[in-house]
Design a protein around this motif. Structure first.
Motif, PDB file in Angstrom:
ATOM      1  N   TYR A 121      -0.573 -13.457  -9.168  1.00  0.00           N
ATOM      2  CA  TYR A 121      -1.439 -12.296  -9.347  1.00  0.00           C
ATOM      3  C   TYR A 121      -2.902 -12.695  -9.167  1.00  0.00           C
ATOM      4  N   SER A 122      -3.301 -13.797  -9.778  1.00  0.00           N
ATOM      5  CA  SER A 122      -4.709 -14.192  -9.678  1.00  0.00           C
ATOM      6  C   SER A 122      -5.086 -14.547  -8.241  1.00  0.00           C
ATOM      7  N   SER A 123      -4.137 -15.081  -7.486  1.00  0.00           N
ATOM      8  CA  SER A 123      -4.442 -15.427  -6.093  1.00  0.00           C
ATOM      9  C   SER A 123      -4.546 -14.176  -5.214  1.00  0.00           C
ATOM     10  N   LEU A 124      -3.913 -13.096  -5.630  1.00  0.00           N
ATOM     11  CA  LEU A 124      -3.920 -11.869  -4.826  1.00  0.00           C
ATOM     12  C   LEU A 124      -4.872 -10.805  -5.368  1.00  0.00           C
ATOM     13  N   ARG A 125      -5.400 -11.007  -6.564  1.00  0.00           N
ATOM     14  CA  ARG A 125      -6.188  -9.955  -7.226  1.00  0.00           C
ATOM     15  C   ARG A 125      -7.412  -9.535  -6.417  1.00  0.00           C
ATOM     16  N   SER A 126      -8.059 -10.466  -5.738  1.00  0.00           N
ATOM     17  CA  SER A 126      -9.285 -10.124  -5.009  1.00  0.00           C
ATOM     18  C   SER A 126      -9.042  -9.096  -3.913  1.00  0.00           C
ATOM     19  N   SER A 127      -7.843  -9.073  -3.354  1.00  0.00           N
ATOM     20  CA  SER A 127      -7.543  -8.095  -2.306  1.00  0.00           C
ATOM     21  C   SER A 127      -6.726  -6.911  -2.836  1.00  0.00           C
ATOM     22  N   ALA A 128      -6.462  -6.912  -4.137  1.00  0.00           N
ATOM     23  CA  ALA A 128      -5.581  -5.896  -4.711  1.00  0.00           C
ATOM     24  C   ALA A 128      -6.116  -4.476  -4.540  1.00  0.00           C
ATOM     25  N   GLN A 129      -7.422  -4.283  -4.718  1.00  0.00           N
ATOM     26  CA  GLN A 129      -7.955  -2.920  -4.629  1.00  0.00           C
ATOM     27  C   GLN A 129      -7.708  -2.329  -3.241  1.00  0.00           C
ATOM     28  N   LYS A 130      -7.913  -3.122  -2.221  1.00  0.00           N
ATOM     29  CA  LYS A 130      -7.650  -2.663  -0.845  1.00  0.00           C
ATOM     30  C   LYS A 130      -6.188  -2.250  -0.696  1.00  0.00           C
ATOM     31  N   HIS A 131      -5.290  -3.043  -1.251  1.00  0.00           N
ATOM     32  CA  HIS A 131      -3.867  -2.745  -1.135  1.00  0.00           C
ATOM     33  C   HIS A 131      -3.491  -1.488  -1.925  1.00  0.00           C
ATOM     34  N   VAL A 132      -4.079  -1.329  -3.102  1.00  0.00           N
ATOM     35  CA  VAL A 132      -3.805  -0.132  -3.898  1.00  0.00           C
ATOM     36  C   VAL A 132      -4.322   1.106  -3.153  1.00  0.00           C
ATOM     37  N   ILE A 133      -5.521   1.011  -2.593  1.00  0.00           N
ATOM     38  CA  ILE A 133      -6.077   2.135  -1.830  1.00  0.00           C
ATOM     39  C   ILE A 133      -5.152   2.494  -0.667  1.00  0.00           C
ATOM     40  N   GLU A 134      -4.651   1.479   0.020  1.00  0.00           N
ATOM     41  CA  GLU A 134      -3.750   1.739   1.150  1.00  0.00           C
ATOM     42  C   GLU A 134      -2.433   2.378   0.707  1.00  0.00           C
ATOM     43  N   ALA A 135      -2.049   2.159  -0.545  1.00  0.00           N
ATOM     44  CA  ALA A 135      -0.797   2.720  -1.066  1.00  0.00           C
ATOM     45  C   ALA A 135      -0.951   4.136  -1.616  1.00  0.00           C
ATOM     46  N   LEU A 136      -2.179   4.615  -1.760  1.00  0.00           N
ATOM     47  CA  LEU A 136      -2.396   5.927  -2.385  1.00  0.00           C
ATOM     48  C   LEU A 136      -1.688   7.084  -1.681  1.00  0.00           C
ATOM     49  N   PRO A 137      -1.639   7.122  -0.346  1.00  0.00           N
ATOM     50  CA  PRO A 137      -0.899   8.236   0.275  1.00  0.00           C
ATOM     51  C   PRO A 137       0.575   8.273  -0.153  1.00  0.00           C
ATOM     52  N   ARG A 138       1.231   7.124  -0.147  1.00  0.00           N
ATOM     53  CA  ARG A 138       2.639   7.088  -0.577  1.00  0.00           C
ATOM     54  C   ARG A 138       2.766   7.409  -2.064  1.00  0.00           C
ATOM     55  N   LEU A 139       1.828   6.909  -2.857  1.00  0.00           N
ATOM     56  CA  LEU A 139       1.861   7.168  -4.292  1.00  0.00           C
ATOM     57  C   LEU A 139       1.696   8.656  -4.578  1.00  0.00           C
ATOM     58  N   GLY A 140       0.742   9.275  -3.908  1.00  0.00           N
ATOM     59  CA  GLY A 140       0.524  10.705  -4.102  1.00  0.00           C
ATOM     60  C   GLY A 140       1.756  11.515  -3.753  1.00  0.00           C
ATOM     61  N   ASP A 141       2.408  11.153  -2.651  1.00  0.00           N
ATOM     62  CA  ASP A 141       3.634  11.848  -2.248  1.00  0.00           C
ATOM     63  C   ASP A 141       4.738  11.659  -3.283  1.00  0.00           C
ATOM     64  N   LEU A 142       4.863  10.438  -3.800  1.00  0.00           N
ATOM     65  CA  LEU A 142       5.889  10.152  -4.793  1.00  0.00           C
ATOM     66  C   LEU A 142       5.651  10.975  -6.059  1.00  0.00           C
ATOM     67  N   VAL A 143       4.411  10.982  -6.549  1.00  0.00           N
ATOM     68  CA  VAL A 143       4.100  11.743  -7.754  1.00  0.00           C
ATOM     69  C   VAL A 143       4.375  13.227  -7.533  1.00  0.00           C
ATOM     70  N   GLN A 144       3.932  13.730  -6.403  1.00  0.00           N
ATOM     71  CA  GLN A 144       4.106  15.155  -6.116  1.00  0.00           C
ATOM     72  C   GLN A 144       5.583  15.522  -5.997  1.00  0.00           C
ATOM     73  N   LYS A 145       6.387  14.605  -5.506  1.00  0.00           N
ATOM     74  CA  LYS A 145       7.834  14.845  -5.368  1.00  0.00           C
ATOM     75  C   LYS A 145       8.457  15.174  -6.737  1.00  0.00           C
ATOM     76  N   TYR A 146       8.029  14.456  -7.776  1.00  0.00           N
ATOM     77  CA  TYR A 146       8.600  14.647  -9.095  1.00  0.00           C
ATOM     78  C   TYR A 146       7.878  15.699  -9.927  1.00  0.00           C
ATOM     79  N   ALA A 147       6.597  15.846  -9.701  1.00  0.00           N
ATOM     80  CA  ALA A 147       5.795  16.695 -10.585  1.00  0.00           C
ATOM     81  C   ALA A 147       5.624  18.127 -10.074  1.00  0.00           C
ATOM     82  N   ALA A 148       5.853  18.343  -8.804  1.00  0.00           N
ATOM     83  CA  ALA A 148       5.602  19.673  -8.258  1.00  0.00           C
ATOM     84  C   ALA A 148       6.693  20.660  -8.635  1.00  0.00           C
TER      85      ALA A 148
END
Length: 148
Positions: A121-148
């Motif tokens: 985790y510590s070796s990857l943490r510096s790039s983690a925000q970029k990866h989380v941002i890139e995952a937001l479209p899939r995350l939003g779709d997943l949340v909406q699938k269950y919550a809508a």
């Protein structure tokens, strides 16, 4: 008022499916990575899965309530504004959302007794925000699938 995310994402009958979907989301995001940082991420992810095949699903299940809590204000605001795509909503607030979500994992890793996981985790943490941002479209779709 719109139902709270915890009611739709943390319902006992749905948790196994939500965890499975989040695990698939992570697998897809890691698989999509390229270049040197992508290789590092893929290697780190493979190492964690090798240390214990259940580490990722167990971590997802353990962290899910905190992630849902962090996403809740965004979901409520999105719902109040009548937006069509939670993915687009999250992407428009990418830095805020990613910092909020990473706060959960940072706190958890700090208190972990798994040295190998902490090291990766510590070796990857510096790039983690970029990866989380890139995952937001899939995350939003997943949340909406269950919550809508």
């Amino acid at each position: 008022m719109v139902a709270a995310l915890k009611e739709s994402l943390l319902d006992e009958s749905r948790v196994p499916e939500v965890v499975s979907d989040v695990n698939a989301l992570i697998d897809a995001e890691v698989s999509d990575k390229s270049g040197a940082s992508g290789l590092a991420l893929k290697g780190g992810y493979a190492a964690v899965k090798k240390v214990g095949p259940s580490i990722v699903p167990d971590a997802i299940e353990g962290l899910l309530p905190e992630f849902v809590e962090k996403l809740e204000p965004y979901w409520q605001d999105f719902s109040a504004t009548g937006g069509a795509s939670f993915s687009e909503y999250l992407v428009a607030r990418d830095e805020d959302v990613s910092n909020s979500l990473l706060g959960v994992t940072d706190s958890r890793i700090e208190n972990s007794d798994r040295g190998a996981v902490k090291k990766v985790y510590s070796s990857l943490r510096s790039s983690a925000q970029k990866h989380v941002i890139e995952a937001l479209p899939r995350l939003g779709d997943l949340v909406q699938k269950y919550a809508a």
